[in-house]
Design an enzyme around this catalytic site. Structure first.
Site, mmCIF file in Angstrom:
data_model
loop_
_atom_site.group_PDB
_atom_site.id
_atom_site.type_symbol
_atom_site.label_atom_id
_atom_site.label_comp_id
_atom_site.label_asym_id
_atom_site.label_seq_id
_atom_site.Cartn_x
_atom_site.Cartn_y
_atom_site.Cartn_z
ATOM 1 N N ASN A 115 0.930 -1.134 -0.139
ATOM 2 C CA ASN A 115 0.230 0.080 -0.362
ATOM 3 C C ASN A 115 0.888 1.240 0.043
ATOM 4 O OD1 ASN A 115 -1.858 2.060 0.556
ATOM 5 N ND2 ASN A 115 -3.280 1.074 1.786
ATOM 6 N N ASP A 116 1.452 1.321 1.363
ATOM 7 C CA ASP A 116 2.290 2.819 1.219
ATOM 8 C C ASP A 116 3.304 2.530 -0.166
ATOM 9 O OD1 ASP A 116 0.927 3.153 3.447
ATOM 10 O OD2 ASP A 116 2.145 2.781 4.437
ATOM 11 N N ILE A 117 4.023 1.624 -0.334
ATOM 12 C CA ILE A 117 5.256 1.555 -1.025
ATOM 13 C C ILE A 117 4.727 2.089 -2.232
ATOM 14 C CG2 ILE A 117 6.631 0.440 -0.118
ATOM 15 C CD1 ILE A 117 6.101 -2.053 -1.588
ATOM 16 N N VAL A 118 3.802 2.393 -2.902
ATOM 17 C CA VAL A 118 3.125 2.511 -4.152
ATOM 18 C C VAL A 118 1.502 4.104 -4.392
ATOM 19 C CG1 VAL A 118 2.723 0.357 -5.436
ATOM 20 C CG2 VAL A 118 0.789 0.639 -3.528
ATOM 21 N N ALA A 163 1.106 3.018 7.352
ATOM 22 C CA ALA A 163 1.111 4.473 8.229
ATOM 23 C C ALA A 163 0.004 5.279 7.995
ATOM 24 C CB ALA A 163 1.495 5.348 6.805
#
Lengths: 466, 521
Positions: free
Chosen positions: A391-394, A432
């Site tokens: 999620n956060d990494i994209v 996050a």
């Protein structure tokens, strides 16, 4: 055995350790590297065993028993651990180093030999035990968190930075009192007090850090375990320990640095920053729009038509243990003539390189598994991007929304592709706590459900479709 | 309100302003009645019966114009038609107000409200009603089809039993909507496609469609506002002509789409370029109606010069009448939806799209509209350019040079002072030993630093378990402590230490080996 020969054996071990690390520079030489490591370790242990003087038969046999027992326990643990549980395993092993260092520190203090009375020696004992204790308890907490035995949420105590400072001062004060104490019993009391405070600090430091920052924590503990060994080396006047400890310490430090850079945060921010606390997230713009979902049938058709597919795995893939299903999907698509590659973000998962290990376990060839920098430009020419449990990494907000707490973090630009499919259990935000504008983009489709089930369904549908 | 759809009278025009589907939607939108002239959709393959089925009333020519409150057309009204339009009616069609003054005057006298589909501003919100773009897209596609029908070979390379056929080389000049559609269509047929445009901004779009983007060496930006091109400097044009003359020798098909608003089409494909081309090559001049990009173009005709066919057709959209009518109808529907639909129909002067298209408002001349901001692309392009330096400067400000060397120096100085003042007299052996160990330590840190950076990121997990295993070297310390003289306490403590370290060494090495064995090509 003479001291000269022992020293030469240690020198050889040191060289073997350096070769071991050197071997890891690429996959072809990695196995040889590990073998060097084992040779170095075997050499050092054997030489030391032969060099011990003045022991009784009882102490020799007890030591032998301890070594054999430790080896057996270690083998069993290593043989049993699942690749998805690797972060816990690594954390647990770190705690052993920490504990061993504390114990060696105590033993050394009780048995000072010709160091007795030296001020430097006393300082070395104190430093060794303090770092060892922090490593030990910190690693135990990290293990419990990673193994989901305690909540992965950061423990935010009021004034926790002040608490850290107070504990640090406490360690220094008790350390000084230990050094000045007259008589072994008084010294022992202060030493125990210092150990207790260090242990508390280790617990508090790691408890305050949340789940997704674990790659940093684990590599930090890795670093500590190295510095512990180096401190023990100073204490015992043993260069092999110093060299090895320094190697491990710098390795962990570099890994922590790489992880922090991948999140665009400083190491201090990770250790002391209140990341993921509500105050930080409230400023981020809430994206608006409609979330479109896609079913397995439609996605199958898309995948069959696609020429270029990139799969972006995240921690969710590890949790769902979907890597084998993903491998099957990959090989079916490759047979179909589709070019399939993997895009790995440096902090995907809970360990540096975690995703690579999982994919390797599932037989995915490593030459189609690419790092973020290698693949980030290729999304534009990609037909379908499959994001599995990430999620956060994209999150495009990291590039565009200055209010987002992850603003500035390098991310995989999956939204540049023609179509981006996110396999997710629910619409919940990532670790996050940031809402992801990617969900609402026109070329994004959501595939709700357990990652392993959905990927398996895709595999079945693809098999039926040919 | 009664909507009427007259038949197009312009010669060769096959389109119609509304398909049966459009009619159905118009009625659904709340227009009370739709009149369709008999035979209006014939050339676009829409029968009168189909219109009736959709709910329209099929009527005669006279009734179609005189009874409609809202007349929807493709081409501008002809002289004859103008006289029959109901007083105070609303008319939506192509108008080209700059070159159709007499028509506008006549309609003004009849208090007509006139909206020009060709004047819909190029803003993001109005894209759905931008009929010009919709038609350009069709034209670009059709131009390639025309080229294929005039070209004597395959587009795609073929390896047949009878021999090899090379792929056709297609050059597209002007990568606007039509040019991009042509690139897509030509690529789809398998040709090798090159494209040229004066606007550097379209390079990415060209490349995304799989064509090669040609450039001249003179640096000049051809973006002229509204997403259109502007007139370039003489040096630039000279370089451009050279490029074309060269390209002419290589390419089989040239499709030119270059237009500059309010001017005759630029002459880009000179006679010498045509003469450079191989016999059998084809030039498709999509700007023929505005005078043509090729010097030898004759509008509406196909001419042959030195064996090169120069196609000057002007009616590409009309050659795909069914789809063109359907899409034109959709643009009209989208515009009407924004104007309130059938029930709430009104002319809103504050609506940017409507205001841009409005030529006459109840007979009053409203054209040209007041100038609003230029192209959205240009604005977008400027924004990041302006914003970029800011974060860079900020990054510089918050990231000062870290004085590592100074820190190291201070630490060493501190160490020296500490040792100097805590130890009296000559350095003790313990101090010397410590310094020696420190040397080893610092050197080892440097070696570690160098070695670790070369570890590939994919192996970071094995790196951790390996370093973890070797940090079990503390076992050496534990073993050395088992032989002390001071009793069982130390012995037990070191034995436990040795046990833990042994677990670590064996467990770490084994698990590393397990992981590394999995990595394979």
């Amino acid at each position: 055995m003479e001291t000269v020969l022992l020293t030469i054996a240690y020198l050889a071990s040191s060289v073997f350790f350096i070769l071991a690390l050197r071997g890891l520079s690429n996959q072809e030489t990695a196995r040889a590297g590990n073998v060097y490591g084992m040779i170095g370790m075997g050499l050092a242990t054997l030489a030391t065993f032969l060099a011990i003087k003045g022991g009784t038969t009882a102490s020799y046999s007890l030591l032998m028993g301890a070594l054999v027992a430790g080896s057996v326990i270690g083998s069993i643990m290593a043989a049993r651990v699942a690749m998805t549980a690797m972060p816990q395993m690594v954390a647990l092993l770190h705690s052993f180093v920490g504990a061993a260092a504390v114990l060696v520190g105590f033993a050394s203090f009780l048995n000072p030999g010709d160091h007795a009375g030296s001020a430097i020696f006393v300082v070395e004992v104190g430093v060794d035990i303090a770092i060892g204790a922090i490593t030990f308890t910190g690693s135990v907490v990290a293990f419990l968190k990673l193994d989901a035995r305690i909540s992965g949420k950061p423990l935010v105590l009021p004034g926790r930075n002040f608490l850290n400072l107070a504990m640090l001062i406490g360690i220094v004060v008790t350390g000084v009192l230990f050094g000045r104490a007259e008589g072994i019993e008084a010294a022992m009391i202060w030493l125990l007090a210092m150990t207790a405070i260090s242990s508390l600090m280790g617990i508090h430091l790691v408890a305050a850090i949340g789940g997704a920052d674990m790659p940093v924590v684990v590599s930090m503990l890795n670093s500590y375990s190295g510095w512990t060994a180096a401190a023990a080396g100073f204490m015992l006047g043993n260069d092999l320990l110093i060299i090895t400890g320094a190697l491990v310490g710098s390795s962990g430090a570099i890994l922590s640095y790489i992880m922090c850079r991948a999140m665009n945060r400083s190491i201090w921010n990770v250790i002391f920053g209140g990341f993921g606390t509500p105050a930080a997230t409230s400023k981020a713009a809430t994206p608006e729009g409609e979330v479109r979902d896609i079913d397995v049938e439609a996605l199958t058709a898309e995948l069959q038509a696609a020429k270029e597919v990139i799969i972006v795995p995240g921690y969710g893939m590890a949790v769902a243990r979907a890597q084998h299903a993903v491998y099957e999907l990959t090989s079916l698509l490759r047979k179909n003539g589709t070019r399939v590659r993997f895009g790995i973000h440096p902090v995907a998962g809970r360990l540096p390189g975690h995703m690579n290990v999982l994919l390797a376990e599932a037989n995915v060839p490593y030459d189609i598994v690419l790092e973020m920098d290698e693949i980030n430009e290729d999304f534009e020419s990609t037909d379908v991007v499959l994001v599995i449990g990430a999620n956060d990494i994209v999150n495009p907000g990291a590039e565009t929304d200055p209010g987002s707490p992850i603003y500035g973090m390098p991310v995989l630009k999956v939204w540049h592709s023609k179509m981006c499919v996110m396999s997710k259990r629910s619409r919940a935000a990532g670790y996050a706590g940031v809402d992801n504008p990617l969900f609402y983009m026109e070329n994004t489709r959501m595939l709700f459900g357990d990652a392993r089930d959905k990927v398996s369904e895709l595999v079945t549908a693809l098999k039926a479709g040919r | 309100m009664i909507v009427s759809i007259p038949r197009e009278t312009f010669s060769g025009e096959c389109r119609v302003a509304a398909s049966p589907t459009t009619v159905k939607k118009l009625l659904k939108m709340g227009f009370e009645k739709v009149l369709v002239e008999r035979g209006a959709g014939e050339k676009a393959s829409f029968s009168d019966a189909a219109y009736e089925q959709a709910g329209a009333s099929v009527v005669d020519t006279a009734a179609a114009l005189s009874q409609g409150d809202l007349v929807l057309k493709v081409r501008a009204l002809s002289d004859a038609e103008t006289g029959r339009v109901k007083e105070g009616a609303h008319v939506i069609s192509y108008v080209y107000p700059a070159s159709n003054k007499p028509l506008i005057e006549k309609l003004a006298a009849r208090k007509v409200t006139l909206l020009a589909m060709d004047c819909i501003p190029r803003i993001s919100r109005a894209q759905k009603m931008d009929a010009l773009s919709a038609m350009s897209n069709i034209s670009g596609y059709r131009a390639v089809i025309e080229a294929a029908s005039h070209f004597g070979s395959f587009f795609t390379a073929q390896m047949t039993a009878a021999g090899r056929v090379p792929p056709a080389k297609v050059l597209i000049v002007g990568a606007g909507v039509a040019g991009l559609a042509a690139i897509g269509a030509a690529r789809g047929l398998g040709a090798v496609v090159r494209a040229f445009d004066t606007r550097a901004a379209v390079r990415e779009q060209v490349q995304s469609l799989g064509a090669e983007f040609l450039e001249v060496l003179v640096k000049e930006e051809g973006e002229g506002g509204g997403g259109y091109a502007k007139v370039m400097s003489p040096e630039y044009i000279k370089a451009e002509m050279e490029l074309f003359a060269q390209q002419a020798k290589e390419v089989d098909i040239v499709i030119t789409t270059a237009l500059i608003p309010g001017r005759p089409a630029p002459k880009l494909w000179e006679k010498r370029a045509v003469e450079n081309m191989k016999p059998g090559s084809v030039v498709i001049d999509m700007a023929a109606e505005q005078g043509g990009n090729c010097e030898l173009t004759v509008p509406g005709q196909v001419v042959v010069h030195n064996g090169v066919k120069i196609v000057g057709l002007t009616d590409y959209p009309s050659r795909l009448p069914t789809t063109s009518s359907e899409l034109y109808g959709n643009c009209l529907l989208n515009l009407l939806t924004d104007m309130g639909g059938g029930t709430g129909y009104h002319v809103d002067l504050s609506d940017e799209a409507v205001r841009g298209a409005l030529v006459l408002h109840e007979g009053a001349l409203m054209w040209p509209p007041p100038v609003v901001e230029p192209s959205p692309q240009a604005a977008q392009a400027q924004k990041p350019a302006a914003a970029a330096p800011a974060p860079e400067a900020a990054a510089k400000a918050v990231k000062p040079k870290r004085p590592y060397t100074a820190i190291a120096g201070v630490l060493l100085l501190g160490l020296w002072l500490f040792l100097k003042f805590t130890q009296t007299g000559a350095a003790s052996p313990a101090t010397l030993a410590f310094l020696q160990h420190l040397t080893v330590f610092v050197l080892a840190v440097f070696v570690g630093w160098q070695v670790i950076w070369s570890v590939t990121p994919a192996l970071h997990t094995p790196l951790m378990s390996l370093t973890n295993a070797i940090s079990g070297i503390i076992i050496v310390g534990a073993m050395l402590q088992t032989t002390g003289t001071s009793g069982t306490a130390a012995l037990i403590v070191s034995l436990v230490g040795a046990l833990l370290a042994a677990i670590n060494i064996v467990g770490g090495s084994y698990v590393t080996q397990r992981m590394l064995q999995m990595f394979r090509k």
